[in-house]
Design a protein around this motif. Structure first.
Motif, PDB file in Angstrom:
ATOM      1  N   UNK A  11       0.857  -1.183   0.000  1.00 50.38           N
ATOM      2  CA  UNK A  11       0.000   0.000   0.000  1.00 50.38           C
ATOM      3  C   UNK A  11       0.897   1.238   0.000  1.00 50.38           C
ATOM      4  N   UNK A  12       0.663   2.169  -0.919  1.00 53.82           N
ATOM      5  CA  UNK A  12       1.547   3.331  -1.003  1.00 53.82           C
ATOM      6  C   UNK A  12       1.218   4.410   0.018  1.00 53.82           C
ATOM      7  N   UNK A  13       0.026   4.387   0.610  1.00 53.96           N
ATOM      8  CA  UNK A  13      -0.330   5.337   1.651  1.00 53.96           C
ATOM      9  C   UNK A  13       0.271   4.850   2.969  1.00 53.96           C
ATOM     10  N   UNK A  56      -4.834  -1.398  -5.243  1.00 53.50           N
ATOM     11  CA  UNK A  56      -4.973  -1.328  -6.695  1.00 53.50           C
ATOM     12  C   UNK A  56      -4.147  -0.180  -7.272  1.00 53.50           C
ATOM     13  N   UNK A  57      -4.292   1.025  -6.703  1.00 55.62           N
ATOM     14  CA  UNK A  57      -3.657   2.219  -7.243  1.00 55.62           C
ATOM     15  C   UNK A  57      -2.288   2.421  -6.605  1.00 55.62           C
ATOM     16  N   UNK A  61       3.936   0.014 -11.414  1.00 57.05           N
ATOM     17  CA  UNK A  61       3.057  -1.109 -11.748  1.00 57.05           C
ATOM     18  C   UNK A  61       1.869  -1.131 -10.804  1.00 57.05           C
ATOM     19  N   UNK A  62       0.651  -1.156 -11.364  1.00 50.85           N
ATOM     20  CA  UNK A  62      -0.525  -1.106 -10.494  1.00 50.85           C
ATOM     21  C   UNK A  62      -0.863  -2.483  -9.920  1.00 50.85           C
ATOM     22  N   UNK A  80      -7.448  -7.721  -2.950  1.00 45.99           N
ATOM     23  CA  UNK A  80      -7.300  -6.379  -3.502  1.00 45.99           C
ATOM     24  C   UNK A  80      -7.940  -5.374  -2.556  1.00 45.99           C
ATOM     25  N   UNK A  81      -7.235  -4.275  -2.328  1.00 47.42           N
ATOM     26  CA  UNK A  81      -7.692  -3.205  -1.445  1.00 47.42           C
ATOM     27  C   UNK A  81      -7.717  -1.929  -2.271  1.00 47.42           C
TER      28      UNK A  81
END
Length: 233
Positions: A11-13, A56-57, A61-62, A80-81
């Motif tokens: 997760x990027x957040x 997902x986002x 690469x997604x 998937x989140x």
């Protein structure tokens, strides 16, 4: 005894990533974190994970592309989140190889139930080990805490808080992480009752004569930390 299932959270957040890591750790999982596909690949090359919680986002690469790649290579199950909640996106995620799909915003307890369900289908279960911290023995299965063989009576909130510390020893946990790990998203992020709960837990342990009372340290402007290792058996 086999260790707990290992969950990789990609997760990027950073806030969501740390929230999930703290919550899943408190529920008995071993957690690895990554902020993008490259970091996730490094985790998967280093350790065999039981399940991936995949945003997902992602930058680069997604998540959907990563999921397809993992499935093509016989990788671990994927949940998937994502904030994408259209039916077409849900179908695309499942068709891409995801085992389940959780939409943001979400309650961590909902994600936990999905994680457990996917792991059951994959034949994995959470190993519940007894934890020893200084002079305390914590039994997650029986929800009991003993000191030199005598049980210490704790409230449910006090027990959950102690278990959270024991499952993340020698690591600074913020108030928000402790609230999320023990109460999920039902907690007000500005709720300061965690301070009162920590104070009550310290007092209860001190009254019982446990050394752990003095090992739950306040870290100024950061949160709290259990300044002792925890052993599993």
């Amino acid at each position: 005894m086999a260790g707990p299932p290992i969950v990789a959270v990609c997760e990027d957040d950073a806030d969501i990533r740390e929230l999930l890591a703290a919550y899943l750790t408190a529920q008995g999982f071993s957690v690895e974190t990554a902020g993008d596909a490259k970091a996730l690949d490094r985790v998967l090359a280093r350790i065999k994970v039981s399940l991936v919680v995949l945003d997902w986002m992602l930058p680069g690469e997604n998540g959907l592309s990563i999921c397809r790649r993992l499935r093509a290579n016989g990788g671990p199950p994927v949940i998937m989140l994502t904030a994408r909640d259209e039916d077409g996106d849900r179908v695309a995620g499942l068709d891409g190889g995801a085992d389940d799909y959780v939409s943001k915003p979400f309650n961590p307890r909902v994600l936990l139930s999905r994680v457990n369900a996917v792991l059951r289908r994959a034949g994995a279960t959470v190993a519940i080990d007894t934890l020893t911290v200084a002079d305390l023995v914590i039994d997650p299965d029986g929800r009991q805490v003993t000191l030199r063989g005598c049980e210490i009576a704790l409230t449910a909130a006090e027990y959950d808080l102690l278990l959270c510390f024991a499952r993340a020893p020698q690591r600074v946990l913020s108030r928000n992480q402790l609230l999320d790990a023990t109460r999920g998203r039902t907690a007000d992020l500005f709720d300061r009752t965690i301070d009162m709960q920590v104070s009550r837990l310290r007092r209860r342990l001190d009254e019982a004569g446990s050394d752990v009372a003095g090992l739950i340290r306040t870290v100024r402007n950061a949160g709290y930390m259990l300044a002792a290792p925890a052993r599993q058996r």
